[in-house]
Write an enzyme that holds these catalytic residues in place. Structure first.
Site, short mmCIF file in Angstrom:
data_model
loop_
_atom_site.label_atom_id
_atom_site.label_comp_id
_atom_site.label_asym_id
_atom_site.label_seq_id
_atom_site.Cartn_x
_atom_site.Cartn_y
_atom_site.Cartn_z
N ARG A 195 1.05 -1.32 -0.22
CA ARG A 195 -0.08 -0.04 0.00
C ARG A 195 0.82 1.32 0.13
O ARG A 195 0.70 2.33 -0.77
CB ARG A 195 -0.98 0.00 1.27
CG ARG A 195 -1.66 1.36 1.52
CD ARG A 195 -2.91 1.15 2.37
NE ARG A 195 -3.58 2.59 2.55
CZ ARG A 195 -4.66 2.80 3.27
NH1 ARG A 195 -5.18 1.80 3.71
NH2 ARG A 195 -5.34 3.79 3.15
N GLU B 199 9.80 -10.27 -1.90
CA GLU B 199 9.86 -11.03 -0.66
C GLU B 199 10.04 -10.21 0.50
O GLU B 199 10.97 -9.43 0.76
CB GLU B 199 10.99 -12.22 -0.64
CG GLU B 199 10.62 -13.17 0.31
CD GLU B 199 11.62 -14.49 0.27
OE1 GLU B 199 11.43 -15.23 1.05
OE2 GLU B 199 12.44 -14.22 -1.01
N LYS C 55 9.55 -19.99 -1.95
CA LYS C 55 10.40 -21.16 -2.60
C LYS C 55 9.50 -21.63 -3.62
O LYS C 55 8.36 -22.12 -3.34
CB LYS C 55 10.74 -22.23 -1.38
CG LYS C 55 11.71 -21.81 -0.59
CD LYS C 55 13.14 -21.98 -1.75
CE LYS C 55 14.32 -21.45 -0.88
NZ LYS C 55 15.33 -20.89 -2.16
N PRO D 5 6.31 -5.48 -4.70
CA PRO D 5 5.86 -5.28 -3.19
C PRO D 5 6.77 -4.58 -2.15
O PRO D 5 6.42 -3.71 -1.44
CB PRO D 5 4.93 -6.37 -2.65
CG PRO D 5 5.36 -7.44 -3.45
CD PRO D 5 5.95 -6.92 -4.77
N PHE D 6 8.11 -5.21 -2.22
CA PHE D 6 9.05 -4.95 -1.32
C PHE D 6 10.28 -4.31 -1.88
O PHE D 6 11.56 -4.84 -1.62
CB PHE D 6 9.27 -6.31 -0.45
CG PHE D 6 7.97 -6.76 0.21
CD1 PHE D 6 7.47 -6.23 0.98
CD2 PHE D 6 7.49 -7.89 -0.34
CE1 PHE D 6 6.12 -6.58 1.59
CE2 PHE D 6 6.42 -8.35 0.23
CZ PHE D 6 5.47 -7.63 1.40
#
Length: 467
Positions: free
Chosen positions: A47, A267, A284, A249-250
């Protein structure tokens, strides 16, 4: 720079700005002093994005520093307390990061934590990189992708100091030019592979033999690529192009004068909420995206049904359950999601979620010390897998480490530094780069397939760099 012991983040101030996407000024933003950022894709897990620059404190745990990691973390987190004021941005929830600490841990910090044999990470034979870097940013730009709002949050010992920190950051942002995003082609020549295909496959085969002999169950084996940016190309252009080509996202970045880390990571390592909830999301299991809709669906179904990939994922879930249990309340660690398919621009992944509740006498610093390095990029058992990695690979540096923030109120979030570039500027002003990709090796791994998987994982970065 201030000593960390002199920092006071107790008061806060908020000012609203006109919204624009966080990628709008990335190239120019990365040119600021010790610029940092966390860049999300705006999806369910991402977000918020954040931009920071001009920290007030900066500390490093170098390769030859004799201090214990726990002592270092205790020193730099002295100003982090739940008593610090938490700002509100209108009627929206308070974002997880409102100013505080940003840090970068290299994979080799894990060797230090486990009292294992260590070695320095260098690029082009230059000075060793620090194993842990922490900076304090008293102000942050917060991009809310879901509501499309942008706010500056400042912190200080008084309301006036917080407002001043907020205003300085706004002035810096408004004076940063918009980025002209280039889609790719940043190198003089193609990336150079450090470990030839045949050699990597031989290493995988040797590792499989060790697994069959009972030495371990799984180890993540990686290989590297090196290159150099064209003259005049800055890390900001690369970060902007990666974010535009396939936001994750990261994702994030951190500039350390003559060094840069830029990451497009999918991740999460560990998240710690203000209420003590812990979450980790190990990845994984990997397949490439298909060239057609039908092929793409077939590859996704194949991954979801793969007993090998599901077993590989489950091993790491068990490892992360163990790691979280070291700092979580007894009985609170659970697995709410197992083997969930997630799709990104160039790959499908299997992702699981492990949660817990932090013990009341523990902090974010304790979480880092107890769980680093991430299990998904080491193996099981973790220490034995790290020993194997040490024997088979060169030092990893930022790759498979973590970029993290610790909010002034104690919350934390962190990524696993995969899909990541380590950069260092040489005396001629050129940026030398190193990228790595790897995969978890288990008893039924196939050397050729594991080698191809490294190429699949690097494909987005390679495409952007080489155009």
């Amino acid at each position: 720079m201030l000593p960390f012991s002199a920092i006071d983040l107790s008061c806060s101030a908020v000012k609203a700005l006109s919204y624009e996407p966080p990628g709008s000024r990335l190239d120019g933003w990365l040119a600021h002093t010790l610029a940092a950022g966390f860049l999300s894709d705006g999806g369910p897990l991402g977000r918020y994005s954040y931009l920071m620059a001009d920290p007030v404190a900066h500390a490093e745990l170098t390769y030859d520093d004799p201090r214990e990691t726990t002592a270092f973390l205790a020193e730099v987190t002295a100003a982090i307390t739940p008593d610090n004021e938490m700002p509100k941005i209108g009627d929206t929830p308070t974002p997880p990061f409102t100013g505080g600490l940003v840090g970068m841990a290299t994979f080799e910090l894990g060797l230090r934590l486990e009292a294992m044999k260590r070695r320095p990470f260098r690029i082009a034979g230059r000075k060793a990189w620090p194993e842990l870097t922490v900076l304090c940013y008293p102000a942050v730009l917060v991009f809310d992708h879901h509501r499309q709002t942008l706010a500056a949050i400042g912190r200080g010992a008084t309301s006036a100091e917080a407002v001043a920190a907020c205003d300085r950051l706004i002035d810096l942002y408004e004076g940063t030019p918009a980025s002209a995003v280039v889609s790719g082609g940043f190198l003089d020549e193609p990336l150079c592979l450090e470990t030839p295909d045949g050699v990597h496959e031989d290493k995988v085969a040797a590792l499989i033999q060790q697994i069959h002999a009972g030495d371990l169950f799984q180890a993540n084996l990686a290989r590297g690529w090196t290159g150099r940016l064209r003259r005049g190309v800055r890390p900001g252009a690369v970060m902007a192009a990666l974010h535009a080509a396939g936001p994750a996202p990261f994702g994030g970045f951190l500039g350390l004068d003559e060094r840069f880390v830029v990451s497009n990571s999918p991740e999460r390592f560990i998240r710690l909420d203000a209420d003590g909830r812990l979450e980790t999301r190990p990845i994984k299991g990997t397949r490439p995206r298909g060239r057609t809709a039908g092929e793409d669906k077939d590859l996704a179904v194949e991954l979801s049904a793969s007993e090998k990939d599901r077993a590989e994922n489950l091993m790491i879930v068990d490892l992360m359950r163990h790691d979280l249990s070291r700092v979580a309340d007894v009985g609170s660690v659970i697995v709410p999601a197992l083997h969930v398919l997630e799709s990104y621009p160039n790959v499908h992944h299997l992702v699981s979620t492990v949660t817990g509740r932090l013990q009341t006498d523990k902090t974010a610093a304790d979480v880092i010390s107890a769980t680093f390095p991430p299990g998904s990029i080491s193996g099981a058992p973790k220490v034995q897998a790290m020993k194997v990695i040490h024997e088979m690979e060169a030092a990893r540096g930022p790759y498979c480490g973590s970029l993290f923030f610790i909010d002034a109120g104690g919350a934390m979030d962190s990524n696993v530094l995969i899909r990541t570039l380590a950069m260092e500027r040489d005396q001629a002003g050129r940026w030398n780069i190193r990228a790595c990709a790897g995969g978890g090796i288990v008893a039924d791994s196939v050397p050729r397939a594991e080698r191809i998987e490294t190429e699949t994982k690097l494909s987005l970065i390679k495409g952007v760099l080489e155009g």
